[in-house]
Design an enzyme around this catalytic site. Structure first.
Site, PDB file in Angstrom:
ATOM      1  CB  VAL A  57      -6.530  -3.491   3.562  1.00 42.23           C
ATOM      2  CG1 VAL A  57      -7.831  -3.465   2.757  1.00 42.23           C
ATOM      3  CG2 VAL A  57      -6.745  -4.580   4.335  1.00 42.23           C
ATOM      4  CB  SER A  58      -4.254  -1.789  -1.736  1.00 46.26           C
ATOM      5  OG  SER A  58      -3.287  -2.340  -1.718  1.00 46.26           O
ATOM      6  CB  ALA A  59      -6.076   3.242  -1.161  1.00 49.79           C
TER       7      ALA A  59
END
Length: 414
Positions: free
Chosen positions: A82-84
């Site tokens: 889950v990307s930043a």
């Protein structure tokens, strides 16, 4: 499937702290200039992203720079995350999404699809797809629990896109891609925007492309890092290891670069340094992303050198960036970009450090191109175009060309 609250009351109970953390996260995104669009700000305030990663400390999920890795492969490479928040906000702003649009997300996970759903509103539609059923199961659970009904989740290889759900006003890719499959261009409306973390000669930038007939033309790009593409589009960089002691590994990342004389370069690493300083300086918060893209445009054999922090601590190298440092290679010699502090507060001079028989020559060459960038292109943005692989040379812009299976990518400067 992850343990996500299944009732509204349960979700509200868990989300009490989440609302405060979301507000704090949004403030940080605004302060760092990562987000400006009021609608993007509202979307990031609305989505309880921590529910997608129940095994991660809640506060951590709202750290603007924290990417939650959710899966690695057998070799330890991260293949799903889950990307930043900062990166997700950056891509969504690049996409320029309006209410009522149809958007395809390639690379699923849950929270980003929810942000996209907030952006398109009830009159719009989002399709999110991933090759991994574990990932899409997790996304499905998250979207169901949080009440986003205008999102369709697909488990499929994105090489062929999602033709049955297109055409799309926007396509947002959340995995690193080395190439652009023809299906993505076909399924994007003319004038539509494709946002993709495109790897070019080892350097990844999330590029906002606009479709213009059969070609894509860049409209801005940002420095980024993403997990690699899987499936038919998989095209990972190759590593040429120069030093492999525990915690001190040093390797060159090859992406279409010539195969190096690894043994000679490994020996050169332990030869005395040659240094060349450019006289060009950067402020402490000023990015070198445009400089590095210029260097890979101007220099032929410039892979990225990745080094563990232990290698820098031991003094083997002076830079240990996780994204890699541009490194000019010639036979058994190499030189890499570096910086040093100046007498001016929070200002650093750019230069190069070389090793091997031609160390000084390569360091001077690299420093010379830094000066060229400063003199001729500082403040400029490169133009990146993507053309079909069959496009004749005479129809391509003059500049650096990157040949891929489906496309010919060009990088040109004003």
């Amino acid at each position: 499937m992850p343990d996500i609250p299944s009732t509204t009351n349960d979700m509200d109970q868990l989300d009490d702290g989440g609302r405060q953390l979301r507000d704090a996260m949004v403030r940080r995104l605004i302060e760092s200039d990562a987000v400006r669009d009021p609608r993007v700000i509202a979307a990031f305030r609305a989505v309880p992203r921590h529910l997608a990663t129940p095994d991660v400390e809640v506060a951590k999920t709202y750290n603007a720079e924290f990417a939650a890795v959710t899966k690695t492969d057998a070799t330890g490479v991260d293949i799903s995350s889950v990307s930043a928040p900062r990166v997700q906000a950056m891509q969504i702003e690049q996409a320029g999404i309006e209410p009522g649009m149809t958007v395809l997300e390639i690379g699923s996970g849950g929270p980003n699809a929810a942000y996209l759903a907030e952006m398109v509103g009830d009159a719009g539609r989002v399709v999110t797809m991933d090759i991994d059923s574990e990932v899409t199961d997790r996304a499905t659970a998250f979207l169901a629990a949080t009440g986003y009904r205008n999102v369709r989740v697909l488990t499929a290889d994105a090489e062929d896109g999602a033709a049955g759900d297109g055409p799309f006003d926007r396509i947002v890719v959340t995995v690193q891609a080395a190439d652009i499959p023809p299906a993505w261009v076909r399924q994007l409306k003319d004038g539509g925007r494709l946002v993709v973390p495109l790897r070019m000669r080892g350097m990844t930038r999330t590029v906002a492309f606009v479709r213009d007939g059969h070609r894509l033309v860049s409209d801005g790009f940002e420095l980024c890092g993403f997990v690699p593409m899987q499936g038919a589009g998989q095209n990972r960089v190759q590593l040429a290891v120069l030093h492999d002691e525990e915690g001190e590994q040093i390797a060159l990342r090859l992406d279409g670069h010539p195969e190096p004389d690894t043994k000679a370069l490994a020996a050169a690493l332990f030869t005395p340094r040659a240094t060349a300083w450019s006289g060009v300086t950067l402020g402490g918060t000023e990015s070198n992303e445009h400089l590095d893209l210029w260097l890979t445009t101007a220099l032929d054999n410039l892979p990225l050198m990745a080094a563990k922090p232990g290698a820098r601590k031991r003094g083997l190298v002076t830079s240990a960036s996780p994204l890699g440092v541009p490194t000019l290679v010639d036979d058994g010699s190499f030189a890499y970009r570096t910086v040093r502090a100046t007498e001016a507060e929070d200002r650093y001079e750019l230069g190069a450090i070389g090793h091997g028989p031609h160390a000084q020559q390569l360091a001077e060459r690299l420093a010379s191109e830094i000066r060229t960038w400063d003199r001729e292109h500082r403040g400029d943005r490169a133009r990146i175009e993507v053309h079909p692989a069959a496009t004749p040379d005479e129809q391509l812009p003059v500049g650096r060309r990157i040949e891929r299976r489906h496309t010919r990518v060009t990088i040109t400067w004003p």
